[in-house]
Motif scaffolding. Structure first.
Motif, PDB file in Angstrom:
ATOM      1  N   MET A  27       0.765  -1.299   0.143  1.00  0.00           N
ATOM      2  CA  MET A  27       0.235  -0.094   0.179  1.00  0.00           C
ATOM      3  C   MET A  27       0.977   1.302   0.086  1.00  0.00           C
ATOM      4  O   MET A  27       0.784   2.267  -0.657  1.00  0.00           O
ATOM      5  N   PRO A  28       1.924   1.376   0.823  1.00  0.00           N
ATOM      6  CA  PRO A  28       2.680   2.705   0.624  1.00  0.00           C
ATOM      7  C   PRO A  28       3.409   2.932  -0.660  1.00  0.00           C
ATOM      8  O   PRO A  28       3.404   4.014  -0.888  1.00  0.00           O
ATOM      9  N   TRP A  29       3.682   1.697  -1.360  1.00  0.00           N
ATOM     10  CA  TRP A  29       4.369   1.967  -2.709  1.00  0.00           C
ATOM     11  C   TRP A  29       3.300   2.547  -3.518  1.00  0.00           C
ATOM     12  O   TRP A  29       3.481   3.250  -4.542  1.00  0.00           O
ATOM     13  N   LEU A  30       1.972   2.044  -3.477  1.00  0.00           N
ATOM     14  CA  LEU A  30       0.929   2.633  -4.588  1.00  0.00           C
ATOM     15  C   LEU A  30       0.817   3.973  -4.088  1.00  0.00           C
ATOM     16  O   LEU A  30       0.465   4.931  -5.109  1.00  0.00           O
ATOM     17  N   LEU A  31       0.834   4.390  -2.801  1.00  0.00           N
ATOM     18  CA  LEU A  31       0.520   5.827  -2.503  1.00  0.00           C
ATOM     19  C   LEU A  31       1.680   6.550  -3.133  1.00  0.00           C
ATOM     20  O   LEU A  31       1.351   7.777  -3.502  1.00  0.00           O
ATOM     21  N   LEU A  88      -0.134  12.430  -0.213  1.00  0.00           N
ATOM     22  CA  LEU A  88       0.188  11.072  -0.577  1.00  0.00           C
ATOM     23  C   LEU A  88       1.349  10.666  -0.094  1.00  0.00           C
ATOM     24  O   LEU A  88       1.649   9.810   0.400  1.00  0.00           O
ATOM     25  N   GLN A 145       1.402  10.324   3.509  1.00  0.00           N
ATOM     26  CA  GLN A 145       0.594   9.115   3.809  1.00  0.00           C
ATOM     27  C   GLN A 145       1.698   7.661   3.530  1.00  0.00           C
ATOM     28  O   GLN A 145       1.859   6.860   4.507  1.00  0.00           O
ATOM     29  N   ALA A 146       2.346   7.815   2.570  1.00  0.00           N
ATOM     30  CA  ALA A 146       3.382   6.727   2.260  1.00  0.00           C
ATOM     31  C   ALA A 146       4.381   6.604   3.362  1.00  0.00           C
ATOM     32  O   ALA A 146       4.762   5.491   3.852  1.00  0.00           O
ATOM     33  N   LEU A 162       3.196   4.938   6.444  1.00  0.00           N
ATOM     34  CA  LEU A 162       3.138   3.789   6.503  1.00  0.00           C
ATOM     35  C   LEU A 162       4.398   2.907   6.509  1.00  0.00           C
ATOM     36  O   LEU A 162       4.567   2.003   5.897  1.00  0.00           O
TER      37      LEU A 162
END
Length: 107
Positions: free
Chosen positions: A1-5, A45, A48-49, A52
């Motif tokens: 999820m952090p890489w997607l953000l 974003l 947020q990354a 995480l």
């Protein structure tokens, strides 16, 4: 999820920087608005990354490096900017640096 953000943060930053060029010095309201919203979204974003548990140095290097490389390519492909061998070499050095930081971040 952090890489997607982080990927979404990069896309937002690249969109904002492209809109910045098209805003013509903030004289076009639509492009100016997209610039502001893109940068705000990108920083949210990215934050947020980082929250995480992405390493700050690695995340920032990927964000800045990928954004820089993409903007250079967009400038050459769509905005009539030159893409010299030195620029290509610089882009490759940025990508190489990001890869090395990612390899160094893994335990």
């Amino acid at each position: 999820m952090p890489w997607l953000l982080l990927a979404l943060a990069i896309a937002s930053e690249v969109t904002a920087t492209t809109a910045l060029k098209l805003s013509d010095g903030f004289t076009h309201l639509g492009w100016t608005t997209l610039t502001a919203l893109g940068y705000i979204t990108s920083f949210i974003l990215l934050a947020q990354a980082l929250k995480l548990q992405l390493d700050m140095g690695t995340a920032y290097a990927v964000w800045a490096g990928a954004g820089t490389a993409l903007i250079a390519l967009i400038g050459a492909a769509f905005m009539g900017e030159s893409l010299t061998p030195f620029k290509i070499g610089g882009i490759l050095l940025i990508i190489g640096g990001v890869v090395v930081l990612n390899l160094a971040a893994t335990p």
